[in-house]
Motif scaffolding. Structure first.
Motif, mmCIF file in Angstrom:
data_model
loop_
_atom_site.group_PDB
_atom_site.id
_atom_site.type_symbol
_atom_site.label_atom_id
_atom_site.label_comp_id
_atom_site.label_asym_id
_atom_site.label_seq_id
_atom_site.Cartn_x
_atom_site.Cartn_y
_atom_site.Cartn_z
ATOM 1 N N ILE A 83 1.092 -1.302 0.381
ATOM 2 C CA ILE A 83 -0.433 -0.268 -0.310
ATOM 3 C C ILE A 83 0.876 1.232 -0.421
ATOM 4 C CG2 ILE A 83 -2.186 1.566 1.212
ATOM 5 C CD1 ILE A 83 -2.326 -1.904 2.877
ATOM 6 N N ASP A 104 -2.268 -0.355 -3.512
ATOM 7 C CA ASP A 104 -3.210 0.518 -3.091
ATOM 8 C C ASP A 104 -2.976 1.698 -2.924
ATOM 9 O OD1 ASP A 104 -5.706 1.791 -2.987
ATOM 10 O OD2 ASP A 104 -6.683 0.188 -2.218
ATOM 11 N N TYR A 105 -3.697 2.690 -2.422
ATOM 12 C CA TYR A 105 -2.657 3.992 -2.584
ATOM 13 C C TYR A 105 -3.731 4.968 -0.920
ATOM 14 C CZ TYR A 105 -4.565 7.669 -4.884
ATOM 15 O OH TYR A 105 -5.085 8.256 -5.884
ATOM 16 N N LEU A 106 -2.570 5.206 0.020
ATOM 17 C CA LEU A 106 -3.094 6.113 1.120
ATOM 18 C C LEU A 106 -2.367 7.783 0.527
ATOM 19 C CD1 LEU A 106 -3.233 4.087 3.866
ATOM 20 C CD2 LEU A 106 -5.373 4.630 2.615
ATOM 21 N N LYS A 114 -8.876 5.322 7.001
ATOM 22 C CA LYS A 114 -8.837 4.978 5.782
ATOM 23 C C LYS A 114 -7.440 3.846 5.623
ATOM 24 C CE LYS A 114 -8.738 6.109 0.927
ATOM 25 N NZ LYS A 114 -9.308 4.515 0.846
ATOM 26 N N THR A 118 -7.904 0.136 4.755
ATOM 27 C CA THR A 118 -7.120 -0.678 3.658
ATOM 28 C C THR A 118 -6.038 -1.649 4.367
ATOM 29 O OG1 THR A 118 -7.207 1.706 2.969
ATOM 30 C CG2 THR A 118 -5.873 -0.017 1.870
ATOM 31 N N LYS A 121 -8.084 -4.582 4.925
ATOM 32 C CA LYS A 121 -8.697 -5.493 3.363
ATOM 33 C C LYS A 121 -7.617 -5.823 3.070
ATOM 34 C CE LYS A 121 -9.521 -3.603 -0.663
ATOM 35 N NZ LYS A 121 -9.267 -2.249 -1.330
ATOM 36 N N TYR A 122 -6.096 -5.530 3.567
ATOM 37 C CA TYR A 122 -5.058 -6.304 2.458
ATOM 38 C C TYR A 122 -4.369 -7.534 3.554
ATOM 39 C CZ TYR A 122 -5.568 -3.374 -1.557
ATOM 40 O OH TYR A 122 -6.486 -2.742 -3.045
#
Length: 124
Positions: A83, A104-106, A114, A118, A121-122
């Motif tokens: 991420i 993904d990215y933040l 978030k 995130t 989720k991963y």
């Protein structure tokens, strides 16, 4: 139940410490690195459920580091969810991240709700 290990790769001590505290509160086991070179050394020695990767780091940046991880021989290590954390997400498209092997990215400043969602989720 063993805590999932998350590697936080971030050259800012402040962001690293806050991220660490937020995720430890969620019962994650956090390891940290200051640059991509440290990430590669750490991933050789242990497995992580996910990696939070700052894009702008000294020595080896997040994009290059992600590409190196994806080319590792050990498929478990090569497929670890990555991420990206970036202060200049507008400089990259999701395709750029995907090409580097980033899931993904933040954007910074980090939204910690978030972040937690995130990572959960991963990191399964």
């Amino acid at each position: 139940m063993t805590a999932k290990k998350i590697l936080v790769a971030e050259d800012s001590s402040v962001i690293q410490n806050i991220t660490k505290k937020v995720l430890q509160f969620q019962n994650f086991d956090i390891k940290s690195a200051k640059n991509g070179q440290q990430v590669l050394k750490m991933i050789e020695k242990e497995d992580f459920a996910a990696i939070l990767m700052d894009i702008n780091m000294p020595i080896l940046d997040g994009m290059s580091c992600a590409k190196k991880i994806r080319s590792l021989d050990d498929s478990t290590k090569a497929n670890v969810p990555i991420i990206a954390i970036t202060g200049n997400a507008q400089n990259y498209t999701m395709d750029d991240f995907k090409d580097a092997g980033i899931n993904d990215y933040l954007p910074k400043p980090l939204n910690f709700d978030k972040l937690v969602l995130t990572v959960k989720k991963y990191a399964q």
